[in-house]
Design a protein around this motif. Sequence first.
Motif, PDB file in Angstrom:
ATOM      1  N   ARG A 257       0.875  -1.159   0.081  1.00 35.97           N
ATOM      2  CA  ARG A 257       0.028   0.016  -0.164  1.00 35.97           C
ATOM      3  C   ARG A 257       0.940   1.296  -0.080  1.00 35.97           C
ATOM      4  O   ARG A 257       0.505   2.204  -0.750  1.00 35.97           O
ATOM      5  N   VAL A 258       1.970   1.183   0.778  1.00 33.46           N
ATOM      6  CA  VAL A 258       2.944   2.201   0.753  1.00 33.46           C
ATOM      7  C   VAL A 258       3.266   2.622  -0.599  1.00 33.46           C
ATOM      8  O   VAL A 258       3.151   3.705  -1.174  1.00 33.46           O
ATOM      9  N   ILE A 259       3.812   1.535  -1.228  1.00 28.82           N
ATOM     10  CA  ILE A 259       4.378   1.872  -2.680  1.00 28.82           C
ATOM     11  C   ILE A 259       3.204   2.211  -3.605  1.00 28.82           C
ATOM     12  O   ILE A 259       3.063   3.145  -4.329  1.00 28.82           O
ATOM     13  N   TYR A 260       2.090   1.508  -3.688  1.00 34.37           N
ATOM     14  CA  TYR A 260       1.274   1.753  -4.795  1.00 34.37           C
ATOM     15  C   TYR A 260       0.331   2.904  -4.573  1.00 34.37           C
ATOM     16  O   TYR A 260      -0.244   3.394  -5.141  1.00 34.37           O
ATOM     17  N   GLY A 261      -0.065   2.735  -3.123  1.00 38.21           N
ATOM     18  CA  GLY A 261      -1.002   3.797  -2.771  1.00 38.21           C
ATOM     19  C   GLY A 261      -0.318   5.067  -2.437  1.00 38.21           C
ATOM     20  O   GLY A 261      -1.061   6.264  -2.898  1.00 38.21           O
ATOM     21  N   HIS A 262       0.619   5.271  -1.771  1.00 44.69           N
ATOM     22  CA  HIS A 262       1.096   6.550  -1.383  1.00 44.69           C
ATOM     23  C   HIS A 262       2.184   7.015  -2.161  1.00 44.69           C
ATOM     24  O   HIS A 262       2.244   8.162  -2.825  1.00 44.69           O
ATOM     25  N   ALA A 263       3.271   6.265  -2.505  1.00 49.09           N
ATOM     26  CA  ALA A 263       4.337   6.582  -3.404  1.00 49.09           C
ATOM     27  C   ALA A 263       4.056   6.824  -4.789  1.00 49.09           C
ATOM     28  O   ALA A 263       4.273   8.062  -5.552  1.00 49.09           O
ATOM     29  N   LEU A 264       3.520   6.097  -5.448  1.00 42.74           N
ATOM     30  CA  LEU A 264       3.027   6.122  -6.649  1.00 42.74           C
ATOM     31  C   LEU A 264       2.077   7.301  -6.981  1.00 42.74           C
ATOM     32  O   LEU A 264       2.354   7.945  -8.059  1.00 42.74           O
ATOM     33  N   ARG A 265       1.228   7.459  -6.142  1.00 48.38           N
ATOM     34  CA  ARG A 265       0.321   8.508  -6.366  1.00 48.38           C
ATOM     35  C   ARG A 265       0.957   9.910  -6.337  1.00 48.38           C
ATOM     36  O   ARG A 265       0.767  10.743  -7.209  1.00 48.38           O
ATOM     37  N   ALA A 266       1.968   9.995  -5.361  1.00 47.06           N
ATOM     38  CA  ALA A 266       2.569  11.487  -5.337  1.00 47.06           C
ATOM     39  C   ALA A 266       3.366  11.377  -6.535  1.00 47.06           C
ATOM     40  O   ALA A 266       3.852  12.517  -6.880  1.00 47.06           O
ATOM     41  N   ALA A 267       3.959  10.259  -6.787  1.00 46.30           N
ATOM     42  CA  ALA A 267       5.142  10.421  -8.158  1.00 46.30           C
ATOM     43  C   ALA A 267       4.487  10.662  -9.467  1.00 46.30           C
ATOM     44  O   ALA A 267       5.146  10.713 -10.562  1.00 46.30           O
ATOM     45  N   SER A 268       3.006  10.373  -9.321  1.00 46.82           N
ATOM     46  CA  SER A 268       2.509  10.137 -10.651  1.00 46.82           C
ATOM     47  C   SER A 268       2.507  11.435 -11.722  1.00 46.82           C
ATOM     48  O   SER A 268       2.503  11.352 -12.647  1.00 46.82           O
ATOM     49  N   PRO A 269       2.490  12.728 -11.042  1.00 51.38           N
ATOM     50  CA  PRO A 269       2.511  13.901 -11.991  1.00 51.38           C
ATOM     51  C   PRO A 269       3.850  13.860 -13.083  1.00 51.38           C
ATOM     52  O   PRO A 269       3.617  13.834 -14.250  1.00 51.38           O
ATOM     53  N   PRO A 270       4.986  13.722 -12.131  1.00 46.97           N
ATOM     54  CA  PRO A 270       6.243  13.684 -13.210  1.00 46.97           C
ATOM     55  C   PRO A 270       6.172  12.351 -14.089  1.00 46.97           C
ATOM     56  O   PRO A 270       6.717  12.382 -15.289  1.00 46.97           O
ATOM     57  N   ILE A 271       5.745  11.222 -13.569  1.00 47.81           N
ATOM     58  CA  ILE A 271       5.526  10.187 -14.342  1.00 47.81           C
ATOM     59  C   ILE A 271       4.527  10.170 -15.645  1.00 47.81           C
ATOM     60  O   ILE A 271       5.078  10.055 -16.795  1.00 47.81           O
ATOM     61  N   VAL A 272       3.551  10.914 -15.324  1.00 48.86           N
ATOM     62  CA  VAL A 272       2.510  11.285 -16.542  1.00 48.86           C
ATOM     63  C   VAL A 272       3.150  12.041 -17.639  1.00 48.86           C
ATOM     64  O   VAL A 272       3.398  11.754 -18.630  1.00 48.86           O
ATOM     65  N   THR A 273       3.972  13.086 -17.108  1.00 47.47           N
ATOM     66  CA  THR A 273       4.376  14.022 -18.017  1.00 47.47           C
ATOM     67  C   THR A 273       5.422  13.387 -18.782  1.00 47.47           C
ATOM     68  O   THR A 273       5.504  13.586 -20.123  1.00 47.47           O
ATOM     69  N   ASN A 274       6.357  12.694 -18.270  1.00 43.20           N
ATOM     70  CA  ASN A 274       7.269  12.017 -18.758  1.00 43.20           C
ATOM     71  C   ASN A 274       6.684  10.937 -19.852  1.00 43.20           C
ATOM     72  O   ASN A 274       7.347  10.675 -20.881  1.00 43.20           O
ATOM     73  N   VAL A 275       5.672  10.336 -19.656  1.00 46.14           N
ATOM     74  CA  VAL A 275       5.106   9.463 -20.653  1.00 46.14           C
ATOM     75  C   VAL A 275       4.665  10.116 -21.990  1.00 46.14           C
ATOM     76  O   VAL A 275       5.003   9.997 -22.896  1.00 46.14           O
ATOM     77  N   ILE A 276       4.042  11.450 -21.628  1.00 43.71           N
ATOM     78  CA  ILE A 276       3.561  12.325 -22.795  1.00 43.71           C
ATOM     79  C   ILE A 276       4.783  12.899 -23.563  1.00 43.71           C
ATOM     80  O   ILE A 276       4.840  12.733 -24.591  1.00 43.71           O
ATOM     81  N   ILE A 277       5.910  13.081 -22.713  1.00 44.40           N
ATOM     82  CA  ILE A 277       7.096  13.661 -23.378  1.00 44.40           C
ATOM     83  C   ILE A 277       7.683  12.639 -24.167  1.00 44.40           C
ATOM     84  O   ILE A 277       8.180  12.617 -25.322  1.00 44.40           O
ATOM     85  N   GLY A 278       7.618  11.300 -23.610  1.00 42.73           N
ATOM     86  CA  GLY A 278       8.037  10.196 -24.390  1.00 42.73           C
ATOM     87  C   GLY A 278       7.544   9.982 -25.925  1.00 42.73           C
ATOM     88  O   GLY A 278       8.226   9.695 -26.760  1.00 42.73           O
ATOM     89  N   LEU A 279       6.278  10.316 -25.584  1.00 41.90           N
ATOM     90  CA  LEU A 279       5.365   9.943 -27.001  1.00 41.90           C
ATOM     91  C   LEU A 279       5.814  10.944 -27.803  1.00 41.90           C
ATOM     92  O   LEU A 279       6.015  10.552 -28.973  1.00 41.90           O
ATOM     93  N   LEU A 280       6.194  12.352 -27.233  1.00 45.32           N
ATOM     94  CA  LEU A 280       6.440  13.385 -28.173  1.00 45.32           C
ATOM     95  C   LEU A 280       7.865  12.953 -28.678  1.00 45.32           C
ATOM     96  O   LEU A 280       8.059  13.109 -30.193  1.00 45.32           O
ATOM     97  N   GLY A 281       8.742  12.394 -28.035  1.00 44.89           N
ATOM     98  CA  GLY A 281      10.214  12.171 -28.531  1.00 44.89           C
ATOM     99  C   GLY A 281      10.142  10.808 -29.471  1.00 44.89           C
ATOM    100  O   GLY A 281      10.679  11.093 -30.466  1.00 44.89           O
ATOM    101  N   SER A 282       9.073  10.152 -29.202  1.00 45.27           N
ATOM    102  CA  SER A 282       9.050   8.886 -30.268  1.00 45.27           C
ATOM    103  C   SER A 282       8.360   9.288 -31.693  1.00 45.27           C
ATOM    104  O   SER A 282       8.854   8.916 -32.515  1.00 45.27           O
ATOM    105  N   LEU A 283       7.777  10.726 -31.641  1.00 46.70           N
ATOM    106  CA  LEU A 283       7.505  11.178 -32.886  1.00 46.70           C
ATOM    107  C   LEU A 283       8.528  11.367 -33.887  1.00 46.70           C
ATOM    108  O   LEU A 283       8.750  11.265 -35.001  1.00 46.70           O
ATOM    109  N   GLY A 284       9.785  11.967 -32.928  1.00 47.18           N
ATOM    110  CA  GLY A 284      11.171  12.152 -33.824  1.00 47.18           C
ATOM    111  C   GLY A 284      11.766  10.859 -34.154  1.00 47.18           C
ATOM    112  O   GLY A 284      11.835  10.745 -35.464  1.00 47.18           O
ATOM    113  N   GLY A 285      12.109  10.073 -33.275  1.00 44.76           N
ATOM    114  CA  GLY A 285      12.564   8.736 -33.665  1.00 44.76           C
ATOM    115  C   GLY A 285      11.683   7.775 -34.415  1.00 44.76           C
ATOM    116  O   GLY A 285      12.306   7.248 -35.452  1.00 44.76           O
ATOM    117  N   ALA A 286      10.470   8.064 -34.476  1.00 49.42           N
ATOM    118  CA  ALA A 286       9.542   7.366 -35.224  1.00 49.42           C
ATOM    119  C   ALA A 286       9.500   7.655 -36.706  1.00 49.42           C
ATOM    120  O   ALA A 286       9.420   6.468 -37.567  1.00 49.42           O
TER     121      ALA A 286
END
Lengths: 347, 475
Positions: A257-286
């Motif tokens: 619960r600590v990892i998935y409930g507390h830590a992951l929830r708090a870490a989600s903003p940068p993770i989500v942004t990074n997913v989207i930036i990853g998608l953008l980056g893949s447009l280039g390599g793609a």
Amino acid sequence: MSFAKYLGIRIFNALLVLIFVTFVVSILFVKVAEDDAKTRIAEIINNEARNPSLIRLKANDPEAFEKWKRNRMEQLKREFELDKTFWERVISKTKNTLLLDFGNARSPVFGEIKVSKIIEKAIPRTVLLFTTAQIIITFIGLILGIKAAQKAGKAVDKLLSVLAMLTASLPMWWVGMVFILIFAFQLGLFPASSLPDPNLEGFAYYRDLIWRMLLPLATVVFVSFGGWAYTTRNIMITTMHEDFITVARAKGVPENRVIYGHALRAASPPIVTNVIIGLLGSLGGAIITEAVFNWPGMGRLYWVALQQSEVNLLMGVTYVTVALFLASMIIADVIYGYLDPRVRVGR
Amino acid sequence: MRLEDLKESAKDFLHEFRYQKGGIIGFVLLVILVSVAVFAPYITSPDVPERWSKEFWVENPQNAPPTWINYFSSEKLAPHEVYTIEDMQVEDMGGGRKIIKIVYMNSYDSPPKDIVLKGFETTASDVRQKPKMTIILKRPDGNEIVLMKDRRISSNTVIQIATNTEVKNNVFNWAKTTSGVQLNPVEEIKLQALMDTMKILFGKVDKKIFESPVPLLGEYVFEIQITSSDDDTINLSNFTAVFSGRTYGLMGTDSKGRDIWAGLIWGTRVSLSVGIAVAVLSVLIGVVYGVASAYFGGWRDELLQRFNEFMFSLPVLPILILLGAYFKGHVDLVQIVLLLVLFGWVGVAKVARSMALQIKEQTFVEAARALGAGSGRIVFKHIMPQIMPYAFSQMALSVPYAVMTEAALSFLGLGDPTAVTWGQMLYDAQNAGATINGYWWWVIPPGLAIALVGLSFVLLGVALDRILNPRMRTL
């Protein structure tokens, strides 16, 4: 500043950037198109002059022939808009491009001649391939990244860092070529060309599509998942060091619960942004990866446009890619703002 | 910063660097790469870049795999070999008659693709004075074949044994009579057109000699008799016999017969120089831009930051492709460097600005200003030295990006067509369908080379980052 106002300013900024880029690109484009049009006019006139009646005219009355040639040249110049001044052409090109009117390609691509129609066909295919890839990468990355963060400094963690470094140094398109060599040529498991068979319909078409998508998909996932897992690990480790995690552990919350409930929830903003930036980056390599696999998306269009010097097509795909890129940046911002309310006010 | 301080910090740095395993590996790789780039003319030949884009490779076999694949496969393929006059036995019989013997040891399942004889130099001007040449092949089974009889040769004569009509006819007739195979006329014409002369020359004499020749191993002697009217009319010092192989050298050849090994070695130069030039230039520009923005502040900072954001919001590759297309695919290396720098400084400038903003507010800067230090002194003496460690690690980390983008542009056909680059090699490979034809020796090495350069700089950059920015070490 309210969130809506903030968003409004962001969109306004993006539009300004888009207009400016289109303008600059139009200047380059008009210059290239001018040389292009001149050679084409000469080609057309030479072709028409082979007409028997014109050959006779040339033999009997050279002056009349010259006159016809001049008239035809003027007419064609008007057709190709060479009679207007340079800046007039730049402005009209900018305007047309912004309104998604890119003109026609010289020879049909994907069975269409209108550039906007061609791009309309290509975008869903690119999105299909790279969104699927990004979803898979995100999942693998999350699982591996969290594992590594839990066991920071242990063997799993070190292995992940090495893997991330190794795969980050590989050009994605080259990995694609090697995959074709191994899986399509040597083992014969997959087709070398990912161009779907247009004769199939219904279920058979989709099965063919998925089968042909597997190899490019595997390439994208193989190159990207290591780096992504490493990023997740770093974000998770930073979060795990925060006080509220210690508090949660101290009050006896189960580790999962600590990892998935507390830590992951708090870490989600940068993770989500990074997913989207990853998608953008893949447009280039793609762009190049698609070309390697003949996957009929935006990247393939770049390849076709460059190989056959289709200037209109190149202009069209560049504009659409820039616009998509800018749009995704805004979407990333909105999602970040939703997940992390702190950024909504000011910045 | 005084000289002693510099020495001291260099010593500290070296001391810490010893504990960075990755950094050491990266450093060793880099040293190897740099020495390959520097010694490229000695490792291969100095005229490779000049010859690369031109069609000077006709004597090499095309699409030949590397020679060392023979160690891994049961079928042994003949390697590419060049015999010069020193490798042959020359007998002067007097009266203008010379006999040249070329001894060829055939221990391969697949014989050479072709034998090319060239480099005759004659001074005879009159057609009737031109020397005559007869070629006889003595096979290990005792058979002798007259490949060519009394052929007149001149200085530009090039004889390709495998495709020469006279040789083909002679070999066909010889094979027919010695093997005793009965052929009907239709079959005969078809066979004569399709037969692989070399496989028959180096094959066992039996009923299957036309359909599937079995290799005959042993010592083959090519006897070339040259008769000239006068001793002085022929000079053979440049005479060569090229046994065009089914395999070639260390890395094989591409579809134009170019030596891939030479391309790989020379590609190191372009890759490293483009990568390092782009990294150094863009990081320096980025640092100066960021520091200037932070130091001046106010509306200047605002303006510079708006421009930075504008650059940041552009997708790099599509714009680069468009600019490359604007140059019509003839972008020379300096232009490529400038194009990559155009987009390379943006991220660095952002970080440098935020670092400079922090440093600017510290008390020692305030003290310096109170003592009357000017802008230049504060920026270059106090702010820059603190940002330089970050700049160095960023330089190392930007190299892979530059190398990969350069390769990507070359792969799209937007590179410098006259330079030997790895991206260009892969572009040629893609256009020649190397992947679907299984020419792995053409596809894998250039990519691995790109990855190797990337990896060595990533390792170095991460190690530098750990030493020079100790705050990151907790992660």
